[in-house]
Design an enzyme around this catalytic site. Structure first.
Site, PDB file in Angstrom:
ATOM      1  N   LYS A  47       0.807  -1.218   0.000  1.00 39.01           N
ATOM      2  CA  LYS A  47       0.000   0.000   0.000  1.00 39.01           C
ATOM      3  C   LYS A  47       0.839   1.265   0.000  1.00 39.01           C
ATOM      4  CE  LYS A  47      -3.094  -2.339   3.159  1.00 39.01           C
ATOM      5  NZ  LYS A  47      -3.446  -2.406   4.608  1.00 39.01           N
ATOM      6  N   GLY A  48       2.113   1.138   0.357  1.00 37.53           N
ATOM      7  CA  GLY A  48       2.933   2.321   0.609  1.00 37.53           C
ATOM      8  C   GLY A  48       2.999   3.316  -0.536  1.00 37.53           C
ATOM      9  N   GLU A 105       7.549   2.682  -6.317  1.00 37.61           N
ATOM     10  CA  GLU A 105       7.705   2.397  -4.881  1.00 37.61           C
ATOM     11  C   GLU A 105       7.749   3.697  -4.099  1.00 37.61           C
ATOM     12  OE1 GLU A 105       7.522   0.248  -2.732  1.00 37.61           O
ATOM     13  OE2 GLU A 105       8.563  -1.623  -3.153  1.00 37.61           O
ATOM     14  N   ASP A 106       7.258   3.652  -2.876  1.00 45.42           N
ATOM     15  CA  ASP A 106       7.419   4.827  -2.008  1.00 45.42           C
ATOM     16  C   ASP A 106       8.844   4.904  -1.473  1.00 45.42           C
ATOM     17  OD1 ASP A 106       6.779   2.456  -0.689  1.00 45.42           O
ATOM     18  OD2 ASP A 106       6.059   3.483   1.095  1.00 45.42           O
ATOM     19  N   ASP A 109      14.437   0.305   0.950  1.00 46.42           N
ATOM     20  CA  ASP A 109      15.221   0.253   2.183  1.00 46.42           C
ATOM     21  C   ASP A 109      16.250  -0.880   2.047  1.00 46.42           C
ATOM     22  OD1 ASP A 109      16.138   0.271   4.785  1.00 46.42           O
ATOM     23  OD2 ASP A 109      14.224  -0.150   5.732  1.00 46.42           O
ATOM     24  N   LYS A 137      16.490   4.856   0.710  1.00 44.31           N
ATOM     25  CA  LYS A 137      17.039   4.819   2.076  1.00 44.31           C
ATOM     26  C   LYS A 137      18.169   3.784   2.055  1.00 44.31           C
ATOM     27  CE  LYS A 137      15.161   4.189   6.760  1.00 44.31           C
ATOM     28  NZ  LYS A 137      13.961   3.669   7.449  1.00 44.31           N
ATOM     29  N   PHE A 158      12.839   5.841  11.146  1.00 42.92           N
ATOM     30  CA  PHE A 158      11.521   5.269  10.834  1.00 42.92           C
ATOM     31  C   PHE A 158      10.620   6.411  10.389  1.00 42.92           C
ATOM     32  CE2 PHE A 158       7.450   3.396  11.117  1.00 42.92           C
ATOM     33  CZ  PHE A 158       7.628   2.019  11.018  1.00 42.92           C
ATOM     34  N   ASP A 165       3.514   3.886   6.679  1.00 41.35           N
ATOM     35  CA  ASP A 165       2.698   3.665   7.869  1.00 41.35           C
ATOM     36  C   ASP A 165       3.507   3.239   9.084  1.00 41.35           C
ATOM     37  OD1 ASP A 165       3.254   0.952   6.833  1.00 41.35           O
ATOM     38  OD2 ASP A 165       1.855   0.315   8.408  1.00 41.35           O
ATOM     39  N   ARG A 171      -0.712   6.872   7.086  1.00 37.49           N
ATOM     40  CA  ARG A 171      -0.480   6.867   5.636  1.00 37.49           C
ATOM     41  C   ARG A 171      -1.041   8.129   4.983  1.00 37.49           C
ATOM     42  NH1 ARG A 171       1.249   1.673   3.902  1.00 37.49           N
ATOM     43  NH2 ARG A 171       0.399  -0.082   5.057  1.00 37.49           N
TER      44      ARG A 171
HETATM   45  C1  PRP Z   1       7.538  -0.901   2.306  1.00 39.58           C
HETATM   46  C2  PRP Z   1       7.673  -0.084   1.035  1.00 39.58           C
HETATM   47  C3  PRP Z   1       8.395  -1.006   0.117  1.00 39.58           C
HETATM   48  C4  PRP Z   1       9.194  -1.883   1.030  1.00 39.58           C
HETATM   49  C5  PRP Z   1      10.640  -1.520   0.986  1.00 39.58           C
HETATM   50  O1  PRP Z   1       6.394  -1.684   2.213  1.00 39.58           O
HETATM   51  O2  PRP Z   1       6.427   0.299   0.539  1.00 39.58           O
HETATM   52  O3  PRP Z   1       7.492  -1.780  -0.641  1.00 39.58           O
HETATM   53  O4  PRP Z   1       8.701  -1.686   2.355  1.00 39.58           O
HETATM   54  O5  PRP Z   1      11.369  -2.269   1.912  1.00 39.58           O
HETATM   55  P1  PRP Z   1      12.672  -3.078   1.551  1.00 39.58           P
HETATM   56  O6  PRP Z   1      13.471  -2.280   0.556  1.00 39.58           O
HETATM   57  O7  PRP Z   1      13.369  -3.183   2.879  1.00 39.58           O
HETATM   58  O8  PRP Z   1      12.270  -4.406   1.004  1.00 39.58           O
HETATM   59  P2  PRP Z   1       5.794  -2.490   3.469  1.00 39.58           P
HETATM   60  O9  PRP Z   1       6.314  -3.896   3.408  1.00 39.58           O
HETATM   61  O10 PRP Z   1       6.049  -1.729   4.732  1.00 39.58           O
HETATM   62  O11 PRP Z   1       4.270  -2.548   3.157  1.00 39.58           O
HETATM   63  P3  PRP Z   1       3.275  -1.356   2.728  1.00 39.58           P
HETATM   64  O12 PRP Z   1       3.669  -0.968   1.326  1.00 39.58           O
HETATM   65  O13 PRP Z   1       1.918  -1.965   2.784  1.00 39.58           O
HETATM   66  O14 PRP Z   1       3.465  -0.226   3.708  1.00 39.58           O
END
Ligand code: PRP
Length: 185
Positions: A47-48, A105-106, A109, A137, A158, A165, A171
């Site tokens: 959802k991000g 992607e948002d 990480d 990040k 964070f 979220d 969000r």
């Molecule tokens: C977040 C974000 C990316 C992912 C990145 O999603 O939206 O999809 O983490 O993390 P990484 O590079 O460490 O793999 P999350 O899993 O928190 O779910 P969400 O999109 O529903 O918030």
């Protein structure tokens, strides 16, 4: 209904709405220039990415595109807050073969989510495959990933807001800020 003082969890604003809007406009201009009128299959990672996706889509204006979404698993066995095992919970509605797929992607990480999605989509023979992230990040990367379009470099904290979220909350904030009182903030 019991009121929850969620705002007491909110810390320093990292990117305000104007900074986000400026990054989105710049990314859209780069994308329009690079694709030069070629249709794009814009794939949001829910959802991000929801807020960024909606703004980027509109910033792309009259550029031809189709919309699609994937959902990946949020939790795994990696470091705290990390993903470990990534799984596809919802696949694309359209077939990506022969299309110019642009993942949206948002934030990137550890890189595990994007790495998984790039490998998954590449195996389905898109015409082209690129990734666009509002935020990079880069401090805890587990796998190297190529991000073709990066809006902003996030601090090592964070973050919540603009799609990101904490326990599914925040969000909807129109800005991105640090979360107080969290192990990673
Ligand atoms: C977040 C974000 C990316 C992912 C990145 O999603 O939206 O999809 O983490 O993390 P990484 O590079 O460490 O793999 P999350 O899993 O928190 O779910 P969400 O999109 O529903 O918030």
């Amino acid at each position: 209904m019991k009121a929850v003082a969620q705002d007491s969890l909110l810390g320093e604003v990292v990117f305000d709405a104007a900074q986000i809007a400026s990054a989105v406009e710049r990314l859209a201009a780069e994308i329009k220039r690079d694709y030069a009128g070629e249709p794009i299959m814009l794939v949001g990672v829910l959802k991000g990415a929801i807020a960024f996706y909606a703004d980027l889509m509109r910033a792309l204006g009259e550029h031809p595109l189709t919309l699609d979404f994937v959902v990946v698993s949020s939790y795994g066995s990696g470091r705290e807050g990390g993903k470990g095992d990534v799984r596809l919970l919802k696949d694309l509605d359209q077939k990506p073969a022969g299309k110019n797929v642009l993942l949206v992607e948002d934030i990137v990480d550890e890189g595990l989510t994007l790495d998984y999605l790039l490998n998954n989509l590449r195996s389905r023979e898109p015409r082209s495959l690129r990734a666009c992230a509002l935020m990079d990040k880069p401090f805890h990367r587990v796998v190297p990933v190529t991000i073709d379009y990066i809006g902003l470099t996030a601090p090592d904290a964070f973050l919540v807001g603009y799609g990101l979220d904490y326990q599914e909350g925040f969000r909807n904030l129109p800005y991105i800020c640090k979360l107080k009182r969290h192990p990673q903030s």
